[in-house]
Design a protein around this motif. Structure first.
Motif, PDB file in Angstrom:
ATOM      1  N   TYR A 111       0.835  -1.197   0.000  1.00 31.51           N
ATOM      2  CA  TYR A 111       0.000   0.000   0.000  1.00 31.51           C
ATOM      3  C   TYR A 111       0.874   1.252   0.000  1.00 31.51           C
ATOM      4  N   CYS A 112       0.468   2.192  -0.815  1.00 29.17           N
ATOM      5  CA  CYS A 112       1.087   3.512  -0.825  1.00 29.17           C
ATOM      6  C   CYS A 112       0.377   4.382   0.210  1.00 29.17           C
ATOM      7  N   HIS A 113       1.148   5.207   0.895  1.00 30.38           N
ATOM      8  CA  HIS A 113       0.593   6.102   1.905  1.00 30.38           C
ATOM      9  C   HIS A 113       1.232   7.481   1.770  1.00 30.38           C
ATOM     10  N   ALA A 114       0.454   8.499   2.100  1.00 32.23           N
ATOM     11  CA  ALA A 114       0.989   9.862   2.093  1.00 32.23           C
ATOM     12  C   ALA A 114       0.181  10.756   3.020  1.00 32.23           C
ATOM     13  N   PHE A 115       0.880  11.679   3.634  1.00 32.85           N
ATOM     14  CA  PHE A 115       0.223  12.782   4.334  1.00 32.85           C
ATOM     15  C   PHE A 115       0.167  13.940   3.344  1.00 32.85           C
ATOM     16  N   ILE A 116      -1.049  14.251   2.912  1.00 32.42           N
ATOM     17  CA  ILE A 116      -1.243  15.238   1.864  1.00 32.42           C
ATOM     18  C   ILE A 116      -1.997  16.431   2.419  1.00 32.42           C
ATOM     19  N   GLU A 117      -1.478  17.602   2.166  1.00 27.11           N
ATOM     20  CA  GLU A 117      -2.212  18.819   2.483  1.00 27.11           C
ATOM     21  C   GLU A 117      -3.092  19.143   1.278  1.00 27.11           C
ATOM     22  N   GLU A 118      -4.390  18.986   1.479  1.00 25.75           N
ATOM     23  CA  GLU A 118      -5.354  19.205   0.410  1.00 25.75           C
ATOM     24  C   GLU A 118      -5.848  20.640   0.453  1.00 25.75           C
ATOM     25  N   LEU A 119      -5.895  21.238  -0.721  1.00 25.72           N
ATOM     26  CA  LEU A 119      -6.370  22.610  -0.822  1.00 25.72           C
ATOM     27  C   LEU A 119      -7.868  22.594  -1.092  1.00 25.72           C
ATOM     28  N   THR A 120      -8.636  22.979  -0.098  1.00 21.70           N
ATOM     29  CA  THR A 120     -10.078  23.136  -0.273  1.00 21.70           C
ATOM     30  C   THR A 120     -10.367  24.607  -0.014  1.00 21.70           C
ATOM     31  N   THR A 121     -11.345  24.890   0.791  1.00 19.09           N
ATOM     32  CA  THR A 121     -11.517  26.286   1.200  1.00 19.09           C
ATOM     33  C   THR A 121     -10.407  26.672   2.174  1.00 19.09           C
ATOM     34  N   ASN A 122      -9.858  25.669   2.802  1.00 18.69           N
ATOM     35  CA  ASN A 122      -8.684  25.831   3.656  1.00 18.69           C
ATOM     36  C   ASN A 122      -7.646  24.803   3.201  1.00 18.69           C
ATOM     37  N   ILE A 123      -6.640  24.609   4.018  1.00 23.25           N
ATOM     38  CA  ILE A 123      -5.673  23.543   3.775  1.00 23.25           C
ATOM     39  C   ILE A 123      -5.894  22.486   4.845  1.00 23.25           C
ATOM     40  N   GLU A 124      -6.244  21.291   4.417  1.00 22.85           N
ATOM     41  CA  GLU A 124      -6.541  20.216   5.352  1.00 22.85           C
ATOM     42  C   GLU A 124      -5.600  19.046   5.095  1.00 22.85           C
ATOM     43  N   THR A 125      -5.083  18.483   6.146  1.00 19.99           N
ATOM     44  CA  THR A 125      -4.163  17.347   6.013  1.00 19.99           C
ATOM     45  C   THR A 125      -4.947  16.054   5.902  1.00 19.99           C
ATOM     46  N   ARG A 126      -4.643  15.291   4.870  1.00 18.39           N
ATOM     47  CA  ARG A 126      -5.296  14.006   4.628  1.00 18.39           C
ATOM     48  C   ARG A 126      -4.305  12.879   4.879  1.00 18.39           C
ATOM     49  N   ASN A 127      -4.795  11.850   5.524  1.00 17.89           N
ATOM     50  CA  ASN A 127      -4.028  10.626   5.748  1.00 17.89           C
ATOM     51  C   ASN A 127      -4.470   9.659   4.642  1.00 17.89           C
ATOM     52  N   ALA A 128      -3.782   9.692   3.514  1.00 12.33           N
ATOM     53  CA  ALA A 128      -4.256   9.019   2.303  1.00 12.33           C
ATOM     54  C   ALA A 128      -3.604   7.660   2.094  1.00 12.33           C
ATOM     55  N   TRP A 129      -4.412   6.709   1.662  1.00 14.30           N
ATOM     56  CA  TRP A 129      -3.951   5.357   1.331  1.00 14.30           C
ATOM     57  C   TRP A 129      -4.401   4.986  -0.064  1.00 14.30           C
ATOM     58  N   GLY A 130      -3.554   4.242  -0.762  1.00 16.88           N
ATOM     59  CA  GLY A 130      -3.960   3.635  -2.014  1.00 16.88           C
ATOM     60  C   GLY A 130      -4.730   2.354  -1.755  1.00 16.88           C
ATOM     61  N   LEU A 131      -5.222   1.745  -2.815  1.00 21.01           N
ATOM     62  CA  LEU A 131      -6.002   0.516  -2.684  1.00 21.01           C
ATOM     63  C   LEU A 131      -5.141  -0.731  -2.552  1.00 21.01           C
ATOM     64  N   GLY A 132      -3.872  -0.607  -2.863  1.00 22.63           N
ATOM     65  CA  GLY A 132      -2.964  -1.727  -2.707  1.00 22.63           C
ATOM     66  C   GLY A 132      -2.687  -2.458  -4.003  1.00 22.63           C
ATOM     67  N   THR A 133      -1.511  -3.063  -4.065  1.00 20.01           N
ATOM     68  CA  THR A 133      -1.124  -3.884  -5.209  1.00 20.01           C
ATOM     69  C   THR A 133      -0.445  -5.142  -4.701  1.00 20.01           C
ATOM     70  N   GLN A 134      -0.805  -6.270  -5.291  1.00 23.25           N
ATOM     71  CA  GLN A 134      -0.299  -7.559  -4.812  1.00 23.25           C
ATOM     72  C   GLN A 134       1.097  -7.831  -5.346  1.00 23.25           C
ATOM     73  N   VAL A 135       1.968  -8.249  -4.460  1.00 20.26           N
ATOM     74  CA  VAL A 135       3.296  -8.731  -4.828  1.00 20.26           C
ATOM     75  C   VAL A 135       3.415 -10.170  -4.346  1.00 20.26           C
ATOM     76  N   THR A 136       3.728 -11.072  -5.261  1.00 24.65           N
ATOM     77  CA  THR A 136       3.858 -12.483  -4.928  1.00 24.65           C
ATOM     78  C   THR A 136       5.230 -12.968  -5.359  1.00 24.65           C
ATOM     79  N   VAL A 137       5.971 -13.532  -4.418  1.00 21.85           N
ATOM     80  CA  VAL A 137       7.309 -14.038  -4.685  1.00 21.85           C
ATOM     81  C   VAL A 137       7.308 -15.537  -4.434  1.00 21.85           C
ATOM     82  N   SER A 138       7.603 -16.300  -5.456  1.00 23.62           N
ATOM     83  CA  SER A 138       7.596 -17.751  -5.339  1.00 23.62           C
ATOM     84  C   SER A 138       9.009 -18.283  -5.156  1.00 23.62           C
ATOM     85  N   SER A 139       9.105 -19.377  -4.441  1.00 24.74           N
ATOM     86  CA  SER A 139      10.436 -19.958  -4.164  1.00 24.74           C
ATOM     87  C   SER A 139      10.854 -20.927  -5.240  1.00 24.74           C
TER      88      SER A 139
END
Length: 122
Positions: free
Chosen positions: A94-122
């Protein structure tokens, strides 16, 4: 509304490499720390690597020396280069970021992506 979108997951054999990317979009004023976390079923999400806006990095002990996180502040993207992959690296990343979003003010968002699968086989 800000959004994080990951790409680059997949399947690889042990010892191989993958590169994950994450792009932030939306009404972004600024982005603070960005990073990658991973989660396997039945366990909590765990930090893999983070990078500050100034480029300072921090890695989990289990990936230090094998993974490299990088960032392009002009494009609001981060990448995770994963080398020498091991079966225990298998997880949803999962990707994560603390983003300051510009709306009527500046609000900090704790943002997450939906995720991507990584599979490593032996």
């Amino acid at each position: 509304q800000v959004q994080l979108v990951e790409s680059g997951g997949g399947s690889v054999q042990a010892g191989g490499s993958l590169r994950l990317s994450c792009a932030a979009s939306g009404s972004i004023f600024s982005i603070k720390t960005m990073g990658w976390y991973r989660q396997v079923p039945g366990k909590q999400r765990a930090l893999v690597a983070v990078i500050s806006s100034g480029g300072t990095t921090n890695y989990a002990d289990s990936v230090r020396g094998r993974f490299t996180i990088s960032r392009d502040n002009t494009k609001n993207t981060i990448n995770l280069q994963m080398n020498s992959l091991k079966p225990e690296d298998t997880a949803v990343y999962y990707c994560h970021a603390f983003i300051e979003e510009l709306t009527t003010n500046i609000e900090t968002r704790n943002a997450w992506g939906l995720g991507t699968q990584v599979t490593v086989s032996s």
